[in-house]
Design a protein around this motif. Structure first.
Motif, PDB file in Angstrom:
ATOM      1  N   PRO A   2       7.893   3.726  32.926  1.00  0.00           N
ATOM      2  CA  PRO A   2       9.048   4.609  33.108  1.00  0.00           C
ATOM      3  C   PRO A   2       9.506   5.202  31.771  1.00  0.00           C
ATOM      4  O   PRO A   2       9.345   4.569  30.725  1.00  0.00           O
ATOM      5  N   TYR A   4      12.306   5.566  30.278  1.00  0.00           N
ATOM      6  CA  TYR A   4      13.343   4.896  29.499  1.00  0.00           C
ATOM      7  C   TYR A   4      13.331   3.387  29.712  1.00  0.00           C
ATOM      8  O   TYR A   4      14.367   2.736  29.719  1.00  0.00           O
ATOM      9  N   ALA A   5      12.121   2.832  29.879  1.00  0.00           N
ATOM     10  CA  ALA A   5      11.993   1.378  30.023  1.00  0.00           C
ATOM     11  C   ALA A   5      12.491   0.676  28.759  1.00  0.00           C
ATOM     12  O   ALA A   5      13.022  -0.427  28.826  1.00  0.00           O
ATOM     13  N   ASP A   6      12.335   1.320  27.605  1.00  0.00           N
ATOM     14  CA  ASP A   6      12.905   0.814  26.350  1.00  0.00           C
ATOM     15  C   ASP A   6      14.396   1.138  26.399  1.00  0.00           C
ATOM     16  O   ASP A   6      14.796   2.304  26.340  1.00  0.00           O
ATOM     17  N   LEU A   7      15.213   0.107  26.521  1.00  0.00           N
ATOM     18  CA  LEU A   7      16.652   0.334  26.708  1.00  0.00           C
ATOM     19  C   LEU A   7      17.292   1.009  25.510  1.00  0.00           C
ATOM     20  O   LEU A   7      18.266   1.748  25.667  1.00  0.00           O
ATOM     21  N   LYS A   9      15.907   3.358  23.807  1.00  0.00           N
ATOM     22  CA  LYS A   9      15.610   4.774  24.022  1.00  0.00           C
ATOM     23  C   LYS A   9      16.551   5.359  25.082  1.00  0.00           C
ATOM     24  O   LYS A   9      17.043   6.471  24.933  1.00  0.00           O
ATOM     25  N   ALA A  10      16.825   4.589  26.128  1.00  0.00           N
ATOM     26  CA  ALA A  10      17.752   5.034  27.172  1.00  0.00           C
ATOM     27  C   ALA A  10      19.154   5.230  26.596  1.00  0.00           C
ATOM     28  O   ALA A  10      19.808   6.249  26.856  1.00  0.00           O
ATOM     29  N   GLY A  43      15.180   9.739  34.215  1.00  0.00           N
ATOM     30  CA  GLY A  43      15.497   8.321  34.122  1.00  0.00           C
ATOM     31  C   GLY A  43      15.856   7.755  35.486  1.00  0.00           C
ATOM     32  O   GLY A  43      16.207   8.485  36.411  1.00  0.00           O
ATOM     33  N   SER A  44      15.753   6.444  35.618  1.00  0.00           N
ATOM     34  CA  SER A  44      16.110   5.781  36.873  1.00  0.00           C
ATOM     35  C   SER A  44      17.560   5.295  36.798  1.00  0.00           C
ATOM     36  O   SER A  44      18.119   5.163  35.702  1.00  0.00           O
ATOM     37  N   GLU A  47      17.688   2.256  34.562  1.00  0.00           N
ATOM     38  CA  GLU A  47      17.594   2.600  33.139  1.00  0.00           C
ATOM     39  C   GLU A  47      18.920   3.177  32.645  1.00  0.00           C
ATOM     40  O   GLU A  47      19.359   2.865  31.536  1.00  0.00           O
ATOM     41  N   TYR A  48      19.532   4.011  33.467  1.00  0.00           N
ATOM     42  CA  TYR A  48      20.825   4.598  33.102  1.00  0.00           C
ATOM     43  C   TYR A  48      21.870   3.497  32.912  1.00  0.00           C
ATOM     44  O   TYR A  48      22.559   3.451  31.895  1.00  0.00           O
ATOM     45  N   GLY A  51      21.051   1.401  29.855  1.00  0.00           N
ATOM     46  CA  GLY A  51      21.246   2.175  28.626  1.00  0.00           C
ATOM     47  C   GLY A  51      22.719   2.369  28.309  1.00  0.00           C
ATOM     48  O   GLY A  51      23.144   2.246  27.152  1.00  0.00           O
TER      49      GLY A  51
END
Length: 81
Positions: A2, A4-7, A9-10, A43-44, A47-48, A51
């Motif tokens: 995904p 923004y799997a890296d939080l 980055k999200a 983004g999902s 992820e939102y 983040g």
């Protein structure tokens, strides 16, 4: 993977979106963040949420108790100075 799997980055993407929004009385309405993150940037919801929580935990935003808007903290605003 995904987008923004890296939080981290999200959280940074949410901060970038917020920085581009014109605050109303210093406040940024949450829908001004979630709509572009979810629908424009792909983004999902998970992820939102993660983040946004990370940005708050790192002290870049404060979330109003109503959950309807955020404000940049001095530390968050400094990221764009």
């Amino acid at each position: 993977m995904p987008p923004y799997a890296d939080l981290g980055k999200a959280a940074r993407k949410i901060l970038e979106i917020a920085n581009a929004v014109e605050p109303v009385q210093g406040r940024i309405h949450i829908e001004k963040l979630n709509e572009p993150f979810l629908f424009r940037d792909g983004g999902s919801p998970a992820e939102y949420g993660a983040g946004l929580k990370l940005a708050i935990d790192r002290g870049w935003f404060t979330l109003h108790e109503s959950g309807t808007f955020v404000t940049f903290t001095p530390a968050g605003a400094e990221l764009f100075a």
